[in-house]
Design a protein around this motif. Sequence first.
Motif, PDB file in Angstrom:
ATOM      1  N   LEU A   5       0.812  -1.225   0.000  1.00  0.00           N
ATOM      2  CA  LEU A   5       0.000   0.000   0.000  1.00  0.00           C
ATOM      3  C   LEU A   5       0.844   1.273   0.000  1.00  0.00           C
ATOM      4  O   LEU A   5       0.323   2.368  -0.186  1.00  0.00           O
ATOM      5  N   ARG A   6       2.139   1.134   0.189  1.00  0.00           N
ATOM      6  CA  ARG A   6       3.043   2.280   0.292  1.00  0.00           C
ATOM      7  C   ARG A   6       2.906   3.234  -0.897  1.00  0.00           C
ATOM      8  O   ARG A   6       2.939   4.452  -0.743  1.00  0.00           O
ATOM      9  N   LYS A   7       2.731   2.700  -2.091  1.00  0.00           N
ATOM     10  CA  LYS A   7       2.680   3.535  -3.297  1.00  0.00           C
ATOM     11  C   LYS A   7       1.512   4.521  -3.294  1.00  0.00           C
ATOM     12  O   LYS A   7       1.544   5.522  -4.007  1.00  0.00           O
ATOM     13  N   TYR A   8       0.485   4.279  -2.492  1.00  0.00           N
ATOM     14  CA  TYR A   8      -0.666   5.174  -2.441  1.00  0.00           C
ATOM     15  C   TYR A   8      -0.467   6.341  -1.476  1.00  0.00           C
ATOM     16  O   TYR A   8      -1.278   7.250  -1.446  1.00  0.00           O
ATOM     17  N   PHE A   9       0.601   6.292  -0.723  1.00  0.00           N
ATOM     18  CA  PHE A   9       0.855   7.320   0.288  1.00  0.00           C
ATOM     19  C   PHE A   9       2.218   7.961   0.040  1.00  0.00           C
ATOM     20  O   PHE A   9       3.053   8.053   0.917  1.00  0.00           O
ATOM     21  N   TRP A  10       2.406   8.382  -1.201  1.00  0.00           N
ATOM     22  CA  TRP A  10       3.667   8.963  -1.645  1.00  0.00           C
ATOM     23  C   TRP A  10       3.987  10.292  -0.965  1.00  0.00           C
ATOM     24  O   TRP A  10       5.134  10.670  -0.878  1.00  0.00           O
ATOM     25  N   ASP A  11       2.973  10.961  -0.469  1.00  0.00           N
ATOM     26  CA  ASP A  11       3.166  12.313   0.043  1.00  0.00           C
ATOM     27  C   ASP A  11       3.214  12.412   1.567  1.00  0.00           C
ATOM     28  O   ASP A  11       3.315  13.507   2.108  1.00  0.00           O
ATOM     29  N   VAL A  12       3.131  11.282   2.243  1.00  0.00           N
ATOM     30  CA  VAL A  12       3.169  11.265   3.709  1.00  0.00           C
ATOM     31  C   VAL A  12       4.140  10.186   4.175  1.00  0.00           C
ATOM     32  O   VAL A  12       4.547   9.335   3.397  1.00  0.00           O
ATOM     33  N   ILE A  26      -6.753   7.203   5.259  1.00  0.00           N
ATOM     34  CA  ILE A  26      -6.363   5.974   4.562  1.00  0.00           C
ATOM     35  C   ILE A  26      -7.492   5.490   3.659  1.00  0.00           C
ATOM     36  O   ILE A  26      -7.271   5.144   2.485  1.00  0.00           O
ATOM     37  N   LEU A  27      -8.701   5.484   4.185  1.00  0.00           N
ATOM     38  CA  LEU A  27      -9.836   5.026   3.387  1.00  0.00           C
ATOM     39  C   LEU A  27     -10.105   5.954   2.207  1.00  0.00           C
ATOM     40  O   LEU A  27     -10.356   5.480   1.089  1.00  0.00           O
ATOM     41  N   GLU A  28     -10.046   7.243   2.424  1.00  0.00           N
ATOM     42  CA  GLU A  28     -10.226   8.187   1.310  1.00  0.00           C
ATOM     43  C   GLU A  28      -9.240   7.885   0.192  1.00  0.00           C
ATOM     44  O   GLU A  28      -9.611   7.808  -0.973  1.00  0.00           O
ATOM     45  N   ARG A  29      -7.998   7.736   0.556  1.00  0.00           N
ATOM     46  CA  ARG A  29      -6.940   7.529  -0.433  1.00  0.00           C
ATOM     47  C   ARG A  29      -7.118   6.200  -1.167  1.00  0.00           C
ATOM     48  O   ARG A  29      -7.017   6.139  -2.389  1.00  0.00           O
ATOM     49  N   LEU A  30      -7.370   5.137  -0.419  1.00  0.00           N
ATOM     50  CA  LEU A  30      -7.472   3.822  -1.046  1.00  0.00           C
ATOM     51  C   LEU A  30      -8.766   3.638  -1.822  1.00  0.00           C
ATOM     52  O   LEU A  30      -8.776   2.979  -2.866  1.00  0.00           O
ATOM     53  N   LEU A  31      -9.859   4.202  -1.340  1.00  0.00           N
ATOM     54  CA  LEU A  31     -11.112   4.117  -2.093  1.00  0.00           C
ATOM     55  C   LEU A  31     -10.996   4.862  -3.417  1.00  0.00           C
ATOM     56  O   LEU A  31     -11.576   4.454  -4.420  1.00  0.00           O
ATOM     57  N   GLU A  32     -10.252   5.938  -3.428  1.00  0.00           N
ATOM     58  CA  GLU A  32     -10.101   6.740  -4.641  1.00  0.00           C
ATOM     59  C   GLU A  32      -9.066   6.165  -5.606  1.00  0.00           C
ATOM     60  O   GLU A  32      -9.298   6.108  -6.807  1.00  0.00           O
ATOM     61  N   TYR A  33      -7.914   5.737  -5.091  1.00  0.00           N
ATOM     62  CA  TYR A  33      -6.805   5.346  -5.967  1.00  0.00           C
ATOM     63  C   TYR A  33      -6.446   3.861  -5.933  1.00  0.00           C
ATOM     64  O   TYR A  33      -5.645   3.418  -6.751  1.00  0.00           O
ATOM     65  N   GLY A  34      -6.990   3.122  -5.002  1.00  0.00           N
ATOM     66  CA  GLY A  34      -6.574   1.740  -4.808  1.00  0.00           C
ATOM     67  C   GLY A  34      -6.937   0.807  -5.944  1.00  0.00           C
ATOM     68  O   GLY A  34      -7.966   0.968  -6.599  1.00  0.00           O
ATOM     69  N   ASP A  35      -6.085  -0.194  -6.149  1.00  0.00           N
ATOM     70  CA  ASP A  35      -6.373  -1.239  -7.119  1.00  0.00           C
ATOM     71  C   ASP A  35      -7.173  -2.350  -6.425  1.00  0.00           C
ATOM     72  O   ASP A  35      -7.561  -2.209  -5.255  1.00  0.00           O
TER      73      ASP A  35
END
Length: 97
Positions: A5-12, A26-35
Motif C-alpha cells: 500500500l506504500r505507493k498510495y501514500f507517496w506524500d506522507v 487511509i480510506l479516502e486515499r485507497l477508495l479513490e486510488y486503490g487497485d
Amino acid sequence: MPSFLRKYFWDVSFDSLDSRNDSYFILERLLEYGDARAIQWVLSQYRDEELLRVIKTSPRLSAKTGHFWCCYYHLQEDELKCLQPPSHRRDSKYWNY
C-alpha cells in the motif's frame, strides 16, 4: 499496514500511518486510488460502517468513485457529499451591479 500500500501514500510518511487513528485519510486515499488488491485489503480491515462514513461524507472522492460505491452499497446519490453540486455557483455574481 502492508507494504504493497506504500505507493498510495507517496506524500506522507507511510511508516507513521496508523490504520486505526488515520483510518479516514487511509480510506479516502485507497477508495479513490486503490487497485483490486488494495480494495480487498480495505474490505477485510474495516467495517462497512467505517467505509460508509467516508463514502458518504468525503468531498475528496471523485464522482466516478462515488458512483461505484453507490452501486456497491445500494446508496442514493443524494447521500454522498462528493456527488452534490458545489455550494457556490460559478455563474452567480457577488454584487448586484
